[in-house]
Scaffold this active site. Sequence first.
Site, PDB file in Angstrom:
ATOM      1  N   GLU A 132       0.182   3.642   1.723  1.00  0.00           N
ATOM      2  CA  GLU A 132       0.223   4.051   3.126  1.00  0.00           C
ATOM      3  C   GLU A 132       1.610   3.768   3.730  1.00  0.00           C
ATOM      4  OE1 GLU A 132      -2.366   5.637   4.425  1.00  0.00           O
ATOM      5  OE2 GLU A 132      -1.714   5.692   6.510  1.00  0.00           O
ATOM      6  N   TYR A 159      -1.419   0.075  10.664  1.00  0.00           N
ATOM      7  CA  TYR A 159      -1.700  -0.482   9.335  1.00  0.00           C
ATOM      8  C   TYR A 159      -0.477  -0.330   8.425  1.00  0.00           C
ATOM      9  CZ  TYR A 159      -3.572  -0.925   4.608  1.00  0.00           C
ATOM     10  OH  TYR A 159      -3.763  -1.292   3.296  1.00  0.00           O
ATOM     11  N   SER A 212       0.808  -1.218   0.000  1.00  0.00           N
ATOM     12  CA  SER A 212       0.000   0.000   0.000  1.00  0.00           C
ATOM     13  C   SER A 212       0.844   1.274   0.000  1.00  0.00           C
ATOM     14  CB  SER A 212      -0.860  -0.019   1.258  1.00  0.00           C
ATOM     15  OG  SER A 212      -1.368   1.256   1.540  1.00  0.00           O
TER      16      SER A 212
HETATM   17  P1  NAP Z   1     -11.627  -4.400   1.800  1.00  0.00           P
HETATM   18  O1  NAP Z   1     -12.755  -4.052   0.890  1.00  0.00           O
HETATM   19  O2  NAP Z   1     -11.633  -3.902   3.201  1.00  0.00           O
HETATM   20  O3  NAP Z   1     -11.526  -6.003   1.808  1.00  0.00           O
HETATM   21  C1  NAP Z   1     -10.715  -6.668   2.732  1.00  0.00           C
HETATM   22  C2  NAP Z   1     -10.967  -8.157   2.604  1.00  0.00           C
HETATM   23  O4  NAP Z   1     -10.170  -8.825   3.599  1.00  0.00           O
HETATM   24  C3  NAP Z   1     -12.421  -8.580   2.861  1.00  0.00           C
HETATM   25  O5  NAP Z   1     -12.740  -9.638   2.018  1.00  0.00           O
HETATM   26  C4  NAP Z   1     -12.367  -9.045   4.297  1.00  0.00           C
HETATM   27  O6  NAP Z   1     -13.358  -9.996   4.632  1.00  0.00           O
HETATM   28  C5  NAP Z   1     -10.998  -9.730   4.310  1.00  0.00           C
HETATM   29  N1  NAP Z   1     -10.512  -9.909   5.678  1.00  0.00           N
HETATM   30  C6  NAP Z   1     -10.258  -8.953   6.593  1.00  0.00           C
HETATM   31  N2  NAP Z   1      -9.850  -9.511   7.744  1.00  0.00           N
HETATM   32  C7  NAP Z   1      -9.864 -10.852   7.532  1.00  0.00           C
HETATM   33  C8  NAP Z   1      -9.547 -11.977   8.339  1.00  0.00           C
HETATM   34  N3  NAP Z   1      -9.169 -11.827   9.590  1.00  0.00           N
HETATM   35  N4  NAP Z   1      -9.671 -13.204   7.794  1.00  0.00           N
HETATM   36  C9  NAP Z   1     -10.088 -13.353   6.516  1.00  0.00           C
HETATM   37  N5  NAP Z   1     -10.399 -12.346   5.699  1.00  0.00           N
HETATM   38  C10 NAP Z   1     -10.289 -11.109   6.217  1.00  0.00           C
HETATM   39  O7  NAP Z   1     -10.227  -3.963   1.178  1.00  0.00           O
HETATM   40  P2  NAP Z   1      -9.850  -3.625  -0.351  1.00  0.00           P
HETATM   41  O8  NAP Z   1     -10.010  -2.170  -0.540  1.00  0.00           O
HETATM   42  O9  NAP Z   1     -10.511  -4.585  -1.254  1.00  0.00           O
HETATM   43  O10 NAP Z   1      -8.272  -3.891  -0.333  1.00  0.00           O
HETATM   44  C11 NAP Z   1      -7.730  -5.168  -0.667  1.00  0.00           C
HETATM   45  C12 NAP Z   1      -6.298  -5.242  -0.179  1.00  0.00           C
HETATM   46  O11 NAP Z   1      -5.525  -4.217  -0.781  1.00  0.00           O
HETATM   47  C13 NAP Z   1      -6.126  -5.052   1.326  1.00  0.00           C
HETATM   48  O12 NAP Z   1      -5.045  -5.851   1.726  1.00  0.00           O
HETATM   49  C14 NAP Z   1      -5.768  -3.583   1.466  1.00  0.00           C
HETATM   50  O13 NAP Z   1      -5.033  -3.379   2.661  1.00  0.00           O
HETATM   51  C15 NAP Z   1      -4.929  -3.398   0.217  1.00  0.00           C
HETATM   52  N6  NAP Z   1      -4.904  -2.055  -0.354  1.00  0.00           N
HETATM   53  C16 NAP Z   1      -6.061  -1.406  -0.645  1.00  0.00           C
HETATM   54  C17 NAP Z   1      -6.021  -0.151  -1.239  1.00  0.00           C
HETATM   55  C18 NAP Z   1      -7.276   0.607  -1.576  1.00  0.00           C
HETATM   56  O14 NAP Z   1      -7.186   1.813  -1.813  1.00  0.00           O
HETATM   57  N7  NAP Z   1      -8.423  -0.051  -1.658  1.00  0.00           N
HETATM   58  C19 NAP Z   1      -4.770   0.427  -1.531  1.00  0.00           C
HETATM   59  C20 NAP Z   1      -3.612  -0.271  -1.233  1.00  0.00           C
HETATM   60  C21 NAP Z   1      -3.686  -1.521  -0.659  1.00  0.00           C
HETATM   61  P3  NAP Z   1     -14.817  -9.521   5.153  1.00  0.00           P
HETATM   62  O15 NAP Z   1     -15.580  -9.188   3.919  1.00  0.00           O
HETATM   63  O16 NAP Z   1     -15.287 -10.720   5.860  1.00  0.00           O
HETATM   64  O17 NAP Z   1     -14.597  -8.326   6.036  1.00  0.00           O
HETATM   65  N1  GDD Z   2     -12.283   7.011   6.697  1.00  0.00           N
HETATM   66  C1  GDD Z   2     -12.399   8.319   6.898  1.00  0.00           C
HETATM   67  N2  GDD Z   2     -13.533   8.800   7.467  1.00  0.00           N
HETATM   68  N3  GDD Z   2     -11.389   9.122   6.529  1.00  0.00           N
HETATM   69  C2  GDD Z   2     -11.537  10.454   6.703  1.00  0.00           C
HETATM   70  C3  GDD Z   2     -12.683  11.006   7.264  1.00  0.00           C
HETATM   71  C4  GDD Z   2     -13.735  10.145   7.677  1.00  0.00           C
HETATM   72  O1  GDD Z   2     -14.764  10.549   8.192  1.00  0.00           O
HETATM   73  N4  GDD Z   2     -12.543  12.349   7.298  1.00  0.00           N
HETATM   74  C5  GDD Z   2     -11.347  12.626   6.780  1.00  0.00           C
HETATM   75  N5  GDD Z   2     -10.725  11.478   6.418  1.00  0.00           N
HETATM   76  C6  GDD Z   2      -9.366  11.381   5.852  1.00  0.00           C
HETATM   77  C7  GDD Z   2      -8.458  10.376   6.556  1.00  0.00           C
HETATM   78  O2  GDD Z   2      -7.966  10.928   7.776  1.00  0.00           O
HETATM   79  C8  GDD Z   2      -7.395  10.183   5.484  1.00  0.00           C
HETATM   80  O3  GDD Z   2      -6.449  11.230   5.531  1.00  0.00           O
HETATM   81  C9  GDD Z   2      -8.194  10.292   4.177  1.00  0.00           C
HETATM   82  O4  GDD Z   2      -9.452  10.891   4.529  1.00  0.00           O
HETATM   83  C10 GDD Z   2      -8.460   8.978   3.482  1.00  0.00           C
HETATM   84  O5  GDD Z   2      -8.996   8.072   4.431  1.00  0.00           O
HETATM   85  P1  GDD Z   2      -9.592   6.645   4.003  1.00  0.00           P
HETATM   86  O6  GDD Z   2     -10.605   6.808   2.942  1.00  0.00           O
HETATM   87  O7  GDD Z   2      -9.984   5.944   5.260  1.00  0.00           O
HETATM   88  O8  GDD Z   2      -8.348   5.928   3.288  1.00  0.00           O
HETATM   89  P2  GDD Z   2      -6.807   5.818   3.711  1.00  0.00           P
HETATM   90  O9  GDD Z   2      -6.029   6.664   2.748  1.00  0.00           O
HETATM   91  O10 GDD Z   2      -6.609   6.041   5.150  1.00  0.00           O
HETATM   92  O11 GDD Z   2      -6.516   4.271   3.436  1.00  0.00           O
HETATM   93  C11 GDD Z   2      -6.952   3.652   2.208  1.00  0.00           C
HETATM   94  O12 GDD Z   2      -5.942   3.767   1.243  1.00  0.00           O
HETATM   95  C12 GDD Z   2      -4.710   3.056   1.532  1.00  0.00           C
HETATM   96  C13 GDD Z   2      -3.756   3.314   0.366  1.00  0.00           C
HETATM   97  O13 GDD Z   2      -3.110   4.530   0.532  1.00  0.00           O
HETATM   98  C14 GDD Z   2      -7.276   2.182   2.539  1.00  0.00           C
HETATM   99  O14 GDD Z   2      -7.892   1.598   1.430  1.00  0.00           O
HETATM  100  C15 GDD Z   2      -6.022   1.391   2.858  1.00  0.00           C
HETATM  101  O15 GDD Z   2      -6.350  -0.004   2.974  1.00  0.00           O
HETATM  102  C16 GDD Z   2      -5.029   1.583   1.695  1.00  0.00           C
HETATM  103  O16 GDD Z   2      -3.852   0.853   1.919  1.00  0.00           O
END
Ligand code: NAP
Ligand code: GDD
Length: 341
Positions: free
Chosen positions: A133, A154, A131
């Site tokens: 992050e 995280y 990520s």
């Molecule tokens: P998400 O929608 O939160 O999905 C996470 C998945 O992990 C869900 O299927 C969840 O199952 C499963 N999971 C969580 N805890 C688990 C556990 N203890 N045992 C088994 N399964 C578990 O996340 P996403 O946005 O699709 O992201 C997919 C991956 O990419 C994650 O590893 C995330 O950290 C990474 N990532 C995401 C982003 C982004 O912007 N979306 C960016 C960079 C990296 P449930 O449905 O049961 O909760």
């Molecule tokens: N969730 C959330 N809720 N975030 C908020 C809010 C709120 O009410 N208000 C402001 N934010 C700000 C957070 O503090 C952060 O700076 C930004 O919005 C984005 O927050 P999220 O949407 O929760 O995403 P993230 O950037 O922290 O994390 C996501 O992106 C990562 C990749 O950079 C997740 O998908 C991570 O799993 C992923 O790795």
Amino acid sequence: MKKKIAFVTGITGQDGSYLAELLLKKNYVVHGLLRRTSILNVDRIQDIINKYENKGRLILHYIDLTDTSSITNLIIKYKPNEFYNLAAMSHVGISFYTGETTLNINTLSSYRILESILKNHKKCKFYQASSSEMFGSTPPPQNENSQFNPQSPYGISKVSAFYITKYFRQAHGLFAANGILFNHESPRRGLNFVTRKITHSLSRILKGKEKKIYLGDVTTRRDWGHAKDYVYGIWLILQHKKPDDFVLSTGKNYSIQDFVKKVFKLLNLNWKKFVITNTKKYLRPSEVRNLKGDSTKARKILKWKPKYDLNYLCKDMLISDLKLYGMTLNDAKKIAKKYLK
Ligand code: NAP
Ligand code: GDD
């Protein structure tokens, strides 16, 4: 020709569901590894379950990521060609309160899976969901050579899993690759991530179910893409001739406030009337302030390029949330004009 077999952890999540659809279209047999939940939690994959499960193309298994044998037994039995490790405690804000679980699931599970692949099926390719992050406080633009400076449990969990993946590649010769993905969103995004919270809450406001949207810090900046583009990139990373690490990003970034403005503008509404910022419970103990990725390497080597921009993403997410509440964009515009000005 024998179909390729892919294992996907996190198949019920945003990325897992899109990736499974892509793999099924590409004629894979997909094994989804999911956890048991008290309420069945397969909404995002219901369509592909209906279409592919009875044909034996999509097979779901209950596993627990802390239970090595539950995964090892499946690897031994089915000998997958590719293993996509997407499951994670993926909410940065929540990780401040659940640090130990976050490390156990996000870091140690990667180790468990890789060790099992090494011992039982060395030919299997492995993808780790790393990520942006991980870059944390490192100033943008961030690429594969930028320093990691994680700011949350995280972020730390993902940095460790990144190096675990690299270690199995370098020390043991596994095909183990990291995708360092910047934020990507979609109508399937979880409701407590900021983009979906905005489009979903606005739809509820139009239905009279909410009055305000309470957000935290809206000055942070993110490089947002569409999840559909990113799962294609994930697949490309495992198709490359050698295992490597790649950044996927759009190269543009916006503040959370910019995102709010764009969404409200679609309905010609003044966001300031509806959005409360700096709500204490959504402020994080430490923030990642500025993410903007440089994905030159993926664009050059994998020929990956995102198709969708932020305007498309905002509209796609809003239209989908309005639909959940029985409205079209035109209905919503009319309601906004009549009642919410
Ligand atoms: P998400 O929608 O939160 O999905 C996470 C998945 O992990 C869900 O299927 C969840 O199952 C499963 N999971 C969580 N805890 C688990 C556990 N203890 N045992 C088994 N399964 C578990 O996340 P996403 O946005 O699709 O992201 C997919 C991956 O990419 C994650 O590893 C995330 O950290 C990474 N990532 C995401 C982003 C982004 O912007 N979306 C960016 C960079 C990296 P449930 O449905 O049961 O909760
Ligand atoms: N969730 C959330 N809720 N975030 C908020 C809010 C709120 O009410 N208000 C402001 N934010 C700000 C957070 O503090 C952060 O700076 C930004 O919005 C984005 O927050 P999220 O949407 O929760 O995403 P993230 O950037 O922290 O994390 C996501 O992106 C990562 C990749 O950079 C997740 O998908 C991570 O799993 C992923 O790795």
